[in-house]
Design a protein around this motif. Sequence first.
Motif, mmCIF file in Angstrom:
data_model
loop_
_atom_site.group_PDB
_atom_site.id
_atom_site.type_symbol
_atom_site.label_atom_id
_atom_site.label_comp_id
_atom_site.label_asym_id
_atom_site.label_seq_id
_atom_site.Cartn_x
_atom_site.Cartn_y
_atom_site.Cartn_z
ATOM 1 N N LYS A 71 -26.787 61.495 60.242
ATOM 2 C CA LYS A 71 -27.957 61.447 59.371
ATOM 3 C C LYS A 71 -28.064 60.092 58.682
ATOM 4 O O LYS A 71 -29.165 59.527 58.552
ATOM 5 C CB LYS A 71 -27.868 62.560 58.336
ATOM 6 C CG LYS A 71 -29.091 62.654 57.419
ATOM 7 C CD LYS A 71 -30.341 63.020 58.189
ATOM 8 C CE LYS A 71 -31.516 63.211 57.257
ATOM 9 N NZ LYS A 71 -32.775 63.506 57.981
ATOM 10 N N LEU A 72 -26.938 59.556 58.252
ATOM 11 C CA LEU A 72 -26.941 58.246 57.612
ATOM 12 C C LEU A 72 -27.430 57.164 58.560
ATOM 13 O O LEU A 72 -28.214 56.295 58.181
ATOM 14 C CB LEU A 72 -25.530 57.893 57.120
ATOM 15 C CG LEU A 72 -25.035 58.567 55.851
ATOM 16 C CD1 LEU A 72 -23.604 58.132 55.556
ATOM 17 C CD2 LEU A 72 -25.937 58.241 54.677
ATOM 18 N N CYS A 73 -26.966 57.226 59.797
ATOM 19 C CA CYS A 73 -27.366 56.229 60.786
ATOM 20 C C CYS A 73 -28.865 56.305 61.055
ATOM 21 O O CYS A 73 -29.532 55.274 61.204
ATOM 22 C CB CYS A 73 -26.581 56.418 62.083
ATOM 23 S SG CYS A 73 -24.837 55.967 61.939
ATOM 24 N N THR A 74 -29.379 57.516 61.101
ATOM 25 C CA THR A 74 -30.820 57.676 61.314
ATOM 26 C C THR A 74 -31.607 57.066 60.164
ATOM 27 O O THR A 74 -32.576 56.332 60.377
ATOM 28 C CB THR A 74 -31.172 59.171 61.450
ATOM 29 O OG1 THR A 74 -30.503 59.705 62.598
ATOM 30 C CG2 THR A 74 -32.673 59.354 61.609
ATOM 31 N N GLU A 75 -31.195 57.345 58.941
ATOM 32 C CA GLU A 75 -31.915 56.845 57.775
ATOM 33 C C GLU A 75 -31.742 55.336 57.611
ATOM 34 O O GLU A 75 -32.636 54.656 57.089
ATOM 35 C CB GLU A 75 -31.452 57.581 56.526
ATOM 36 C CG GLU A 75 -31.805 59.068 56.559
ATOM 37 C CD GLU A 75 -31.492 59.788 55.264
ATOM 38 O OE1 GLU A 75 -30.992 59.138 54.318
ATOM 39 O OE2 GLU A 75 -31.764 60.997 55.188
ATOM 40 N N ALA A 76 -30.580 54.808 58.044
ATOM 41 C CA ALA A 76 -30.337 53.369 57.929
ATOM 42 C C ALA A 76 -30.862 52.595 59.142
ATOM 43 O O ALA A 76 -30.801 51.373 59.150
ATOM 44 C CB ALA A 76 -28.849 53.102 57.765
ATOM 45 N N ARG A 77 -31.350 53.325 60.145
ATOM 46 C CA ARG A 77 -31.872 52.721 61.369
ATOM 47 C C ARG A 77 -30.811 51.890 62.093
ATOM 48 O O ARG A 77 -31.025 50.741 62.495
ATOM 49 C CB ARG A 77 -33.118 51.859 61.076
ATOM 50 C CG ARG A 77 -34.207 52.590 60.326
ATOM 51 C CD ARG A 77 -35.486 51.776 60.187
ATOM 52 N NE ARG A 77 -35.251 50.439 59.679
ATOM 53 C CZ ARG A 77 -35.042 50.146 58.390
ATOM 54 N NH1 ARG A 77 -35.037 51.133 57.475
ATOM 55 N NH2 ARG A 77 -34.851 48.912 58.001
#
Length: 218
Positions: free
Chosen positions: A49-55
């Motif tokens: 989820k963090l990677c998705t939000e941080a692109r």
Amino acid sequence: MNRRPSSTRSRRYRGRSTDELRAERRERLMQAATARIGEVGYQSTTIEKLCTEARVSTRHFYEHFATREALLSSLFDRITEQTRAVIMQALAEQADDAVERALNAVRAFVRYALSDPARARIAFVETVGVSPHMERRRRLAINDFVDVISNAAQHLAEQGVLPKRHYRLAAIALVGATNEMLVEWLSGDTGLTAEQMERAIIDLFSTLIAGARASHAS
């Protein structure tokens, strides 16, 4: 003679070096983690989820952080470093009254903590009980703040404002009380605004200082 670019030289993409891109990705992860953990908590925050939000990709995540806890630790270190800088800046400022100077440092700390609930939640709630490693880091940060208060009290004692005594235990009590008051405020149960909570904490310190001064004068 033209030289071929060194293999160790940082390549550039759209005017930015690979080192700059890495730093940007790391910062996006830090910012995404602050927002996400501040909203749903550490245990409910996943790397994906963090990677998705941080692109960024998960590969990029592991280029910077070995584990999810390593990211939390980096966030905590940043917050404690910034907090200490805020306190030391306030202590360095001149004030006509020595007690007011000490209270200004406390006020600066509380105001900084309350200005960003997500950041405060990471510092005072989400690092608790994560692991023995995080607990050691948390205790070091607490002891650092205890030292600041204890040293400030000793300085007031040297100026004759407070009685000369050992203030470390009193500083521990004040830090513990401040921590619990901030945690209670973050829970939303106090019904107080940030300004009202700031006033409540300052009143606590002011009352204890006034009591010590009264006992010194009697």
